[in-house]
Every structure is written in C-alpha cells, then in structure tokens.
Design an enzyme around this catalytic site. Structure first.
Site, mmCIF file in Angstrom:
data_model
loop_
_atom_site.group_PDB
_atom_site.id
_atom_site.type_symbol
_atom_site.label_atom_id
_atom_site.label_comp_id
_atom_site.label_asym_id
_atom_site.label_seq_id
_atom_site.Cartn_x
_atom_site.Cartn_y
_atom_site.Cartn_z
ATOM 1 N N HIS A 64 -5.043 -39.065 19.917
ATOM 2 C CA HIS A 64 -3.374 -38.103 19.714
ATOM 3 C C HIS A 64 -2.160 -39.894 19.797
ATOM 4 O O HIS A 64 -1.455 -39.850 19.630
ATOM 5 C CB HIS A 64 -2.928 -37.512 20.231
ATOM 6 C CG HIS A 64 -3.014 -36.079 19.722
ATOM 7 N ND1 HIS A 64 -4.627 -36.068 19.388
ATOM 8 C CD2 HIS A 64 -2.696 -34.551 19.127
ATOM 9 C CE1 HIS A 64 -4.861 -34.795 18.967
ATOM 10 N NE2 HIS A 64 -3.421 -34.261 18.908
ATOM 11 N N TYR A 101 0.664 -1.044 0.057
ATOM 12 C CA TYR A 101 -0.096 0.137 0.115
ATOM 13 C C TYR A 101 0.908 1.423 -0.540
ATOM 14 O O TYR A 101 2.001 1.269 0.779
ATOM 15 C CB TYR A 101 -0.865 -0.393 1.525
ATOM 16 C CG TYR A 101 -1.980 0.893 1.416
ATOM 17 C CD1 TYR A 101 -3.356 0.777 0.334
ATOM 18 C CD2 TYR A 101 -1.379 2.587 1.644
ATOM 19 C CE1 TYR A 101 -4.503 1.993 0.324
ATOM 20 C CE2 TYR A 101 -1.852 3.887 1.699
ATOM 21 C CZ TYR A 101 -3.693 3.095 0.177
ATOM 22 O OH TYR A 101 -4.817 4.131 0.552
ATOM 23 N N GLU A 135 -3.700 -35.183 28.465
ATOM 24 C CA GLU A 135 -4.499 -34.226 27.904
ATOM 25 C C GLU A 135 -5.812 -34.475 27.321
ATOM 26 O O GLU A 135 -7.764 -33.832 26.832
ATOM 27 C CB GLU A 135 -4.443 -33.442 26.372
ATOM 28 C CG GLU A 135 -2.914 -32.852 27.292
ATOM 29 C CD GLU A 135 -1.849 -31.191 26.327
ATOM 30 O OE1 GLU A 135 -2.723 -31.638 24.438
ATOM 31 O OE2 GLU A 135 -1.407 -30.989 26.769
ATOM 32 N N HIS A 193 8.013 15.400 9.103
ATOM 33 C CA HIS A 193 6.984 15.075 8.826
ATOM 34 C C HIS A 193 5.855 14.748 9.046
ATOM 35 O O HIS A 193 5.030 14.843 8.002
ATOM 36 C CB HIS A 193 7.292 13.056 9.103
ATOM 37 C CG HIS A 193 8.676 12.619 8.345
ATOM 38 N ND1 HIS A 193 8.259 12.044 7.149
ATOM 39 C CD2 HIS A 193 9.744 12.272 9.081
ATOM 40 C CE1 HIS A 193 9.117 11.487 7.229
ATOM 41 N NE2 HIS A 193 10.566 11.443 7.777
ATOM 42 N N ASP A 205 16.896 6.835 5.897
ATOM 43 C CA ASP A 205 15.805 6.965 5.100
ATOM 44 C C ASP A 205 15.008 6.517 3.651
ATOM 45 O O ASP A 205 15.232 6.448 3.111
ATOM 46 C CB ASP A 205 15.062 8.830 5.657
ATOM 47 C CG ASP A 205 14.986 8.657 6.539
ATOM 48 O OD1 ASP A 205 13.779 7.848 7.200
ATOM 49 O OD2 ASP A 205 14.065 10.480 7.236
ATOM 50 N N GLN A 247 12.457 14.948 11.657
ATOM 51 C CA GLN A 247 11.782 14.240 12.269
ATOM 52 C C GLN A 247 10.386 15.255 12.211
ATOM 53 O O GLN A 247 9.298 14.942 11.708
ATOM 54 C CB GLN A 247 12.032 13.747 13.571
ATOM 55 C CG GLN A 247 11.490 12.606 14.213
ATOM 56 C CD GLN A 247 11.304 11.890 13.072
ATOM 57 O OE1 GLN A 247 12.315 10.954 13.202
ATOM 58 N NE2 GLN A 247 9.923 10.703 13.135
ATOM 59 N N SER A 261 5.683 8.957 13.690
ATOM 60 C CA SER A 261 7.180 8.792 13.494
ATOM 61 C C SER A 261 8.047 9.378 14.872
ATOM 62 O O SER A 261 6.769 10.445 15.270
ATOM 63 C CB SER A 261 7.266 8.911 11.796
ATOM 64 O OG SER A 261 9.008 8.890 12.064
ATOM 65 N N ASN A 270 -3.904 6.075 5.823
ATOM 66 C CA ASN A 270 -4.253 6.424 7.219
ATOM 67 C C ASN A 270 -5.763 5.644 8.015
ATOM 68 O O ASN A 270 -5.346 4.200 7.955
ATOM 69 C CB ASN A 270 -5.131 7.584 6.428
ATOM 70 C CG ASN A 270 -6.149 7.246 5.453
ATOM 71 O OD1 ASN A 270 -6.805 5.780 5.294
ATOM 72 N ND2 ASN A 270 -6.953 7.724 4.715
ATOM 73 N N GLN A 324 -11.099 0.546 0.586
ATOM 74 C CA GLN A 324 -11.273 -1.160 -0.637
ATOM 75 C C GLN A 324 -9.597 -1.533 -0.876
ATOM 76 O O GLN A 324 -10.577 -2.071 -1.105
ATOM 77 C CB GLN A 324 -12.593 -0.194 -1.528
ATOM 78 C CG GLN A 324 -11.277 1.038 -1.769
ATOM 79 C CD GLN A 324 -11.546 2.575 -1.367
ATOM 80 O OE1 GLN A 324 -11.668 2.999 0.032
ATOM 81 N NE2 GLN A 324 -11.425 4.040 -1.738
ATOM 82 N N GLU A 339 11.353 5.289 17.288
ATOM 83 C CA GLU A 339 11.756 4.241 16.045
ATOM 84 C C GLU A 339 12.521 4.688 16.339
ATOM 85 O O GLU A 339 13.687 3.919 15.534
ATOM 86 C CB GLU A 339 10.200 4.869 15.227
ATOM 87 C CG GLU A 339 11.081 4.584 13.934
ATOM 88 C CD GLU A 339 9.970 5.786 12.939
ATOM 89 O OE1 GLU A 339 9.911 6.562 13.101
ATOM 90 O OE2 GLU A 339 9.743 5.221 11.599
ATOM 91 N N HIS A 340 13.503 6.387 16.025
ATOM 92 C CA HIS A 340 14.853 5.726 15.815
ATOM 93 C C HIS A 340 15.668 6.485 16.433
ATOM 94 O O HIS A 340 14.924 7.638 17.472
ATOM 95 C CB HIS A 340 14.792 7.718 14.742
ATOM 96 C CG HIS A 340 14.391 6.921 13.668
ATOM 97 N ND1 HIS A 340 12.957 7.916 13.308
ATOM 98 C CD2 HIS A 340 13.943 6.336 11.947
ATOM 99 C CE1 HIS A 340 12.288 7.626 12.059
ATOM 100 N NE2 HIS A 340 13.650 6.667 11.630
#
Lengths: 434, 434
Positions: free
Chosen positions: B420, B130, B415, B262, B361, B259, B237, B214, B191, B327-328
């Site tokens: 089994h 995506y 069990e 963004h 990046d 940063q 981020s 999103n 969709q 994250e970073h």
C-alpha cells in the site's frame, strides 16, 4: 500466473462467465454453531462471554475485565509515536470533512391536493463496531467506521475487539480513542455480535452493528439482522485497473500488489487494450513481489485470482467492469473522466495516474468500507446515511382528506380491509355521523 | 382486554419493559429447511421450482408455465372495475410524484489540498419483488415496491407471487401491469427467493430482492443476503396513537382497528394523558368490532397485543414513543407538530386528526413499506435510495498526492501493508526513481 482473457477470442464469453462465478472463499457452514453461540449469550450473558472467550481467545475476561478501561485507552494513545498519531489525526480530519457533506436534509412540502408530505432524518441511538483482532491491526478501519457514526450524531459508539491471549493492538485502541468511540469491550467472534444485539449485564445492547469479521462474525450478523441493523456482509476485496498504453506499468503493478497483499482471497484485475502494457505490468509485478514483506500472500492472490483482460479498445471496458462490479476501480488512461462516467457498478472509482487506491484506504476522505464480491451491483460504501434513518411525515386537513380519501376507501375495499376504509370514511362523513 | 399501563404507577418501568420485550410472533426455526430448498433450486433450477410448487402450492407449473404471460397480465388488468383501476392509478401517480423528489444528486468538489472527492448514484440493474399469495391480495403493496424502483430507473423489475391451486389474485397482476413490472413468475416461498438470487433457466437472477413474506421467505432472504441485496425483514405491523382530551375517540378507535385487522400479531397502542378519552376509545373499539368483517382477527390483536398507556402529560410521551419505535405513529393532539418534532424513532408520523394511517397505506404518496417491530431504531421506510447505490469518486493530481501521501504511507507502514505504502511512494518519489 494470473488468468489471461482476451475479448477477441471466441471463448471469451464463456471464460469470463466462469471467471466471474469463481469463488474466492471457501464458505464454511457455521450456521448451527453460531446459532448455539447466540443462544448461549442470550441465556447466560457475561458468563457466556467469559467462557467463550476462554475457549476461542485463550483469555480470562473474569480476571481482565470485559470492558477496556479509559486508563487503558489513554495509555494506548500515549504509547503510539507522535508521527503515527499525527497521521491518524490527519486521516480523521479528512474523513470527517468529507462525511460532513453527506448529512441529509429534512424536507416537508404541501402538494396541490393540500397534502403535506415530508421526511426527517435522525441518528441511530447506539452503534456497535466490530474490529477483528489478531496480528493485523487496522486503525484506519476504526476511523472509517466510527467517524461516519460520529458525524451522523450517534450518541453511543461501542467497539468490540477480540483479545487473543489477552492482547489488543495499541494502535486499534488509540484509533478508537481518537475517533470518539465511547466504550470498548475485549470480546470477539459471534459472541461479541450476540452481546451487541441482545445486550448483557456489562454490554448494553446497540441498535446497529457494523464492521468486518471472519465467517463466524458474518454469520452472526446475518442471524441477528432484524433484532438490530447490520451493514453489508464483507467478502474478499478486489481492485480492477483500467489502463491504456499511456499508463505507467510500475505504478499499476504497485497498485495490483497493494490489493493482493491484503489476503490470499483478494483479487487484482488489469483490463487494458495494450498487449505491451500488459506484459510490462506482469513483469513489474513479478519483480516487485521479490521485495514485498507480504510476498507470500500477494503471490498467492495474484496467482490464484489475478487476471489480465485484453480488450479491443477501452470503449469495451465499461460493460466488462459493470459485470465485475469491483469494490475498487482505478482508471489510468486518457479520457479517464469520460470512462468513469460510463461505469454503473463499482464501489469507488479512483481517477487518473496519481490516484492509487491506497489513498482511499487512508487519507482521501472517502470511506474505505466498500461493497465487495460484486455487491456494488446493489449496495454502496459506508456513509453517514448508514447511521441515520428517515421518518416519513404525512399531514392532511379535512379538505385534503376529502380530496384523496375516496380512492383510499376504494382500495381498502378491494383489499378487504374494511377497518382501513372506515378510518377514512368516519372522518370524511363526519358531518353525517358515521 | 388490552394491557393498561400508567406512568404514575410504581411498577410502570418494569411492566413497560416487559411489554416492549413481548414477542408477537412465534418464531419457527426453518433455517435448515430453507437451506435445503435454496440448495435444491441452485442445483436443479426450474425443475426444483416445479417440484416445490407442486408440493407447497398444489400447482403444476410444468403445465401452467412458470412465467405469467403478457396476455394474462393484460386480461387481469382488463378484468378489474374501472373505479378500482382509477383508484390504483390515482395512488400510483401520488406515490410517483412523492418518490421522484427522493432522487439523490451527484456531487464532486475539490478541497483545499487539491483532492477531488465525490459520488455518483446509479440504479440497480434488476430487482425482484416478492408478493405473498393466497386469499389476501394487496395491490397497494405492488405499487409501493415497484414504483420507487421505477422512479430509481431500475431497467428490469421482476415480480414473483405464489399461485396456490393455480390462482393469483387478478388485482395483484393488474397492479403489476400498472406499476411497470417487466416480468411476473408464479412461484413463491423460499424457492422463489432462491430463483431470484441465483437464477434459473426461466428466471434470470436479479441483484436485489424486496417485499414481505412468511417465515420461509424471510429466512430465505436472510440466507441469500450478500449474493443479492435485500430490504428489511418485515415483522408484524404496529400503530401507536398519541392523543389528548381534544381528540375524537371514534376516529382513534377506527384507526386502532385498522391496524388490528391486519393480523392477530399486529399491535395497536394508545398513549394519552386523558383517562376519559382512553375510556371512550376502548368503548368505541368494542362497539365497532361488532360490525367489522375481520372482527375475529382484530379482536385477537387488540386483546393480545393492544395497549392503553396513560401518561401524566404528553411531554412524557416522546421518550416512550422512542422506546416503542413504532412503525406508524399518529398524533391527534394540540401541538401535534411540536410533539412530532420531538420523536426520534418512528417509521412514519401521521400528524393531526385528519391523517388516518390508512391514507399512508394507499394514496398519501409516502411509502407504506416501513420498519416494523422496533426496527425504526435503525432503519427507514422503503425509498428510491433502496433501488440505487452510490459510487464514490476520488481524483488526485501529483500536487495533491504530494500533500496527502506522506500520511498515507505512514499509516500503511503501521498497518504493515508495505505494498500500500509503495503504491503511493512510487508516485511521489517518481522523480528519484522508485
């Protein structure tokens, strides 16, 4: 009767596609109910756990305590027969030995541009293990989830298990004790998942939740994903047995039934090039069903979801197996190894006549938490890696930055992230000021 | 002004906890809307995609075509400047080279009991990527998602990208062409995720979906999880920069702003033992903001989510960093390597003054898809492993089954899974009949 398919029949493609698409579970929509339970636990913490457990499990946790005490765990372990304890310890040792080989290695290296790249693996700090309650007690599942976490070095392993009418199977508590689970809470359902994800006064939050559960538990894991990590959402289990005329029909029948006895939604599939073997297996299944304690479950599974697929020859089989992407694949045929090598999608492969799937459930050493319902197309069985994560490492000196920086500045420009570009150029232009 | 915290202040623990708990995104509840969209796509396929794209993207896919043609992709690639193409190819080659080292190895071995255990890695068959649409075009994200899939050996890599008002950034299509994406569809939102998960007449289903989106896309991924695999659900981020008095304040300011630019929900944190450095960094940020094209976004991020945390000395820092699980993480201090080795929870670590995060990046070679919003506690950056899965292997002969079978039968009994147990004992008792 199980469905019969034959690759030589002209309607095979259509019937096989229908077979693959058939749902084995009625999916109940519990999305909104679970959202409400999670919100309740986040808002009211232990109080919500107590109220919800009273409703769903008919247990008064205010009186009994949410946390299972060490004394209770010790008593459970002391209560099981020595032979059972020995079998659990034997299984644990084998699982541990195999999973220890899964520990990943760290790496750093410097490439031709002078850039140092690498990664380092560390364990998750705290893991929550969901164990279903009720009459069925699966101590082996406790081992299969807790041991890899321990091998990964997870410092805090928490178990939640519902206590319907106040009861938890001693076997489950005993296995938790043996497997090194640090804390056990007698709470289940979506409320237990919410407590693990967000924490309450009694149950400190964990970082990742693993283990199977009913539709509420699965939906709750789905909703808390992101707040914490989760393992796969488990569906009904299945076995596909690939066999030729040399195989033992009774043994195959026993293996098909071992799968079928789990659950009416379980699925047992035989793929063979031998009509004769197929007939003998079907007869053996029918005969063995009569003496099986869980015959009712196994019979429904075999009747509603079982399948016998006749192929022209076993060369056709790997493509079919890949479309099924079975959780468990047994190969009982000549050239079993060669056939196994051609399979792309299966949770686990059990090779040869003396490898019934049940060995993998208990003492083989590999993990029995495997991708179900065709998810072997994209996921793996549980492993030590599921309890660790990788931090990537990058290190440049002025020279290396000079070599790779120009392209980075260019890409930052085309992405219109000028501050990104400046963070590079301010360094590479350092001699001449910014 | 960013928040200021000081570990020497008595209220630090409480304020730091509040800081960690603060939400950076307003979570909109789109659960039911997304369920409806998925149901619509499952029921009506391409027709639903056409209707929904008309509504959400103001585009007529019936006229334009759902699939982006090869000619369009070629034209996009031809349209970008040579220097940009060279930068993309440079980045791709470096990402490829690093990710090639992540290819896992297969293993089988036979243990003391004669049991053969092992695993084999195979790629996922089809992956859907995506890519968000709109004005921001991030060709680097296309590379970071598609290249690891290619290195993993995924035969079919599909990209979906919305075409608001019919437009898709040529850079994104060019990057898809360069990265070896096999099919591109101009559809986005929930969709697109539904189409990838369940398939339509035009878009055959994939096995795994990756890439950021999103709230609708994130919720859709959550809901189709299980039907297909998904990567992490990406949040806003963040960067945390650990610096001492020896660090260059301007460089740090540039990195904090890289940063912050963004997204207004992005977060930039400075942790330092130097009041003087902190003051100079804050001043430099203010001064640089004036000349930044995305100043409005960066200013809001820095004002609302930025933080400067003063520590007594950097020895205190690793524990704080682990609680943030950024994250970073940049370390611009003496003994940067030693500090890096003490960190447990971070998506990526950028070591030393000449390693601005922006290098990661674009051209460092490591992946820029990293766990956000504290999820580095339990997850890793994107890697080749995300596009592969492991099949476990077990193989016993009669002798090995004899050695481990007894414990398996015992566990099956406790069990209450008698079938089994029988699948084992029918083999081990084979001499004496079943």
């Amino acid at each position: 009767m199980p469905i019969r398919l034959d690759t030589e029949h002209s309607d095979f493609p259509a019937r096989f596609a229908t077979f693959l698409g058939s749902k084995r579970e009625t999916s109940v929509d519990v999305q909104d109910q679970v959202s409400a339970i999670i919100a309740d636990v986040r808002a009211r913490g232990d109080e919500a756990l107590i109220d919800l457990s009273r409703t769903f499990d008919r247990v008064d946790l205010a009186a009994l305590g949410i946390k299972v005490t060490d004394a209770e765990l010790d008593a459970a372990l002391a209560s099981i027969p020595a032979e059972t304890r020995a079998a659990l310890e034997f299984a644990k040792a084998r699982i541990e030995a195999h999973h220890a080989r899964q520990r990943p290695t760290d790496e750093t290296y410097t490439d031709a541009a002078g850039v140092t790249l690498g990664h380092r693996w560390t364990s998750v700090d705290a893991v929550g293990l969901y164990v279903p309650g009720g009459t069925a007690a699966y101590p082996s599942s406790v081992l299969m989830n807790a041991v890899p976490a321990q091998v990964a070095g997870v410092p805090r392993i928490v178990m939640v298990v519902p206590a319907p009418d106040g009861q938890i199977a001693p076997l489950v508590l005993a296995a938790a004790r043996l497997a090194g689970v640090n804390e056990v809470y007698r709470v289940g359902g979506a409320q237990a998942v919410a407590a693990l994800a967000y924490g309450t006064a009694t149950i400190p939050a964990v970082d990742k939740i693993v283990g199977p559960g009913n539709a509420y538990v699965a939906q709750a894991k789905r909703q808390v994903f992101g707040q914490v990590g989760i393992d796969m959402v488990a569906g009904p289990s299945e076995v596909l047995i690939l066999a030729d005329a040399t195989a033992n029909a009774d043994w195959i029948a026993a293996d098909l039934l071992a799968q079928a006895e789990h659950d009416t939604a379980a699925q047992s599939i035989l793929v063979t090039d031998s009509d004769d073997l197929a007939a003998r297996v079907v007869a053996a299944v029918d005969s063995m069903l009569d003496t099986l304690p869980r015959a009712e479950i196994a019979r429904a599974s075999w009747r509603d979801h079982g399948a016998v697929i006749k192929v022209r020859d076993l060369d056709e089989a790997p493509a079919l197996v890949d479309r099924v992407a079975p959780e468990h694949l047994e190969i009982q045929a000549q050239n079993a190894d060669r056939l196994a090598a051609r399979i792309r999608h299966a949770g686990a492969i059990f090779i040869g006549a003396y490898t019934p799937e049940a060995i993998g459930d208990y003492v083989g050493g590999t993990n029995h938490v495997l991708p179900t319902a065709r998810s072997a197309r994209f996921s793996s069985g549980l492993s030590v890696l599921d309890f660790m994560k990788r931090t990537s490492i990058l290190k440049l000196d002025a020279d290396a930055l000079g070599k790779v920086g120009t392209a980075a500045v260019r890409l930052a420009e085309v992405e219109r992230l000028q501050a990104h570009g400046r963070s590079v150029s301010i360094r590479t232009n350092a001699g001449g000021g910014q």
